[in-house]
Design a protein around this motif. Structure first.
Motif, PDB file in Angstrom:
ATOM      1  N   ALA A 194      40.238  33.526  38.694  1.00  0.00           N
ATOM      2  CA  ALA A 194      41.281  34.552  38.756  1.00  0.00           C
ATOM      3  C   ALA A 194      41.041  35.621  37.692  1.00  0.00           C
ATOM      4  O   ALA A 194      41.207  36.822  37.968  1.00  0.00           O
ATOM      5  CB  ALA A 194      42.655  33.924  38.573  1.00  0.00           C
ATOM      6  N   ILE A 195      40.637  35.213  36.493  1.00  0.00           N
ATOM      7  CA  ILE A 195      40.326  36.182  35.428  1.00  0.00           C
ATOM      8  C   ILE A 195      39.169  37.062  35.867  1.00  0.00           C
ATOM      9  O   ILE A 195      39.215  38.296  35.731  1.00  0.00           O
ATOM     10  CB  ILE A 195      40.006  35.456  34.106  1.00  0.00           C
ATOM     11  CG1 ILE A 195      41.256  34.761  33.567  1.00  0.00           C
ATOM     12  CG2 ILE A 195      39.443  36.445  33.077  1.00  0.00           C
ATOM     13  CD1 ILE A 195      40.990  33.804  32.411  1.00  0.00           C
ATOM     14  N   ASP A 196      38.127  36.437  36.425  1.00  0.00           N
ATOM     15  CA  ASP A 196      36.973  37.206  36.902  1.00  0.00           C
ATOM     16  C   ASP A 196      37.390  38.226  37.962  1.00  0.00           C
ATOM     17  O   ASP A 196      36.961  39.386  37.934  1.00  0.00           O
ATOM     18  CB  ASP A 196      35.901  36.272  37.470  1.00  0.00           C
ATOM     19  CG  ASP A 196      35.209  35.440  36.407  1.00  0.00           C
ATOM     20  OD1 ASP A 196      35.302  35.779  35.205  1.00  0.00           O
ATOM     21  OD2 ASP A 196      34.583  34.435  36.775  1.00  0.00           O
ATOM     22  N   ASP A 197      38.230  37.790  38.901  1.00  0.00           N
ATOM     23  CA  ASP A 197      38.694  38.693  39.960  1.00  0.00           C
ATOM     24  C   ASP A 197      39.447  39.892  39.376  1.00  0.00           C
ATOM     25  O   ASP A 197      39.271  41.032  39.820  1.00  0.00           O
ATOM     26  CB  ASP A 197      39.592  37.961  40.956  1.00  0.00           C
ATOM     27  CG  ASP A 197      38.818  36.982  41.834  1.00  0.00           C
ATOM     28  OD1 ASP A 197      37.574  37.084  41.903  1.00  0.00           O
ATOM     29  OD2 ASP A 197      39.469  36.108  42.443  1.00  0.00           O
ATOM     30  N   LEU A 198      40.287  39.649  38.376  1.00  0.00           N
ATOM     31  CA  LEU A 198      41.037  40.740  37.757  1.00  0.00           C
ATOM     32  C   LEU A 198      40.113  41.687  37.004  1.00  0.00           C
ATOM     33  O   LEU A 198      40.342  42.904  36.978  1.00  0.00           O
ATOM     34  CB  LEU A 198      42.112  40.186  36.826  1.00  0.00           C
ATOM     35  CG  LEU A 198      43.279  39.499  37.532  1.00  0.00           C
ATOM     36  CD1 LEU A 198      44.133  38.724  36.536  1.00  0.00           C
ATOM     37  CD2 LEU A 198      44.129  40.516  38.283  1.00  0.00           C
ATOM     38  N   CYS A 199      39.058  41.153  36.409  1.00  0.00           N
ATOM     39  CA  CYS A 199      38.104  42.008  35.691  1.00  0.00           C
ATOM     40  C   CYS A 199      37.294  42.871  36.658  1.00  0.00           C
ATOM     41  O   CYS A 199      36.948  44.000  36.339  1.00  0.00           O
ATOM     42  CB  CYS A 199      37.162  41.156  34.840  1.00  0.00           C
ATOM     43  SG  CYS A 199      37.938  40.439  33.381  1.00  0.00           S
ATOM     44  N   ILE A 200      37.014  42.347  37.828  1.00  0.00           N
ATOM     45  CA  ILE A 200      36.252  43.099  38.830  1.00  0.00           C
ATOM     46  C   ILE A 200      37.138  44.128  39.520  1.00  0.00           C
ATOM     47  O   ILE A 200      36.704  45.240  39.811  1.00  0.00           O
ATOM     48  CB  ILE A 200      35.631  42.142  39.865  1.00  0.00           C
ATOM     49  CG1 ILE A 200      34.572  41.275  39.183  1.00  0.00           C
ATOM     50  CG2 ILE A 200      35.028  42.915  41.035  1.00  0.00           C
ATOM     51  CD1 ILE A 200      34.103  40.104  40.019  1.00  0.00           C
ATOM     52  N   GLY A 201      38.387  43.764  39.768  1.00  0.00           N
ATOM     53  CA  GLY A 201      39.305  44.677  40.453  1.00  0.00           C
ATOM     54  C   GLY A 201      38.783  45.046  41.821  1.00  0.00           C
ATOM     55  O   GLY A 201      38.243  44.210  42.539  1.00  0.00           O
ATOM     56  N   ASP A 202      38.874  46.329  42.164  1.00  0.00           N
ATOM     57  CA  ASP A 202      38.371  46.776  43.464  1.00  0.00           C
ATOM     58  C   ASP A 202      36.892  47.153  43.395  1.00  0.00           C
ATOM     59  O   ASP A 202      36.311  47.611  44.364  1.00  0.00           O
ATOM     60  CB  ASP A 202      39.198  47.952  43.999  1.00  0.00           C
ATOM     61  CG  ASP A 202      39.075  49.215  43.159  1.00  0.00           C
ATOM     62  OD1 ASP A 202      38.281  49.248  42.184  1.00  0.00           O
ATOM     63  OD2 ASP A 202      39.785  50.195  43.466  1.00  0.00           O
ATOM     64  N   GLY A 203      36.297  46.951  42.225  1.00  0.00           N
ATOM     65  CA  GLY A 203      34.866  47.212  42.059  1.00  0.00           C
ATOM     66  C   GLY A 203      34.536  48.601  41.574  1.00  0.00           C
ATOM     67  O   GLY A 203      33.397  48.884  41.207  1.00  0.00           O
ATOM     68  N   SER A 204      35.515  49.499  41.550  1.00  0.00           N
ATOM     69  CA  SER A 204      35.232  50.879  41.146  1.00  0.00           C
ATOM     70  C   SER A 204      35.063  51.015  39.633  1.00  0.00           C
ATOM     71  O   SER A 204      34.335  51.895  39.171  1.00  0.00           O
ATOM     72  CB  SER A 204      36.329  51.820  41.648  1.00  0.00           C
ATOM     73  OG  SER A 204      37.571  51.487  41.060  1.00  0.00           O
TER      74      SER A 204
END
Length: 74
Positions: free
Chosen positions: A26-36
């Motif tokens: 979940a932390i990784d996903d938040l750090c990546i966000g939408d990728g922009s």
């Protein structure tokens, strides 16, 4: 909380305990966000077989990241 860490420039987070891998993801996903505008944060998961001391020892061994170690308990 993760957004605060990003604003503060946190570079490493170790998660310990039950469901540590899910929280790490979940932390990784938040750090990546939408990728922009992804934010690089090294994350690790430590399951129930590892202690807080084990996780801190690993954090102390990482020489590419500077700063002090802070423990956040939830």
């Amino acid at each position: 909380m993760v957004e605060d860490w990003i604003r503060e420039g946190v570079q490493y987070v170790g998660v310990i305990g039950q469901d540590a891998a899910k929280i790490e993801d979940a932390i990784d996903d938040l750090c990546i966000g939408d990728g922009s505008e992804p934010y690089f944060m090294l994350t690790t998961a430590h399951d129930d077989t590892e202690t807080l001391e084990d996780a801190i020892l690993l954090a102390e061994k990482i020489t590419t990241i500077s700063g002090s170690i802070v423990v956040v308990e939830l």
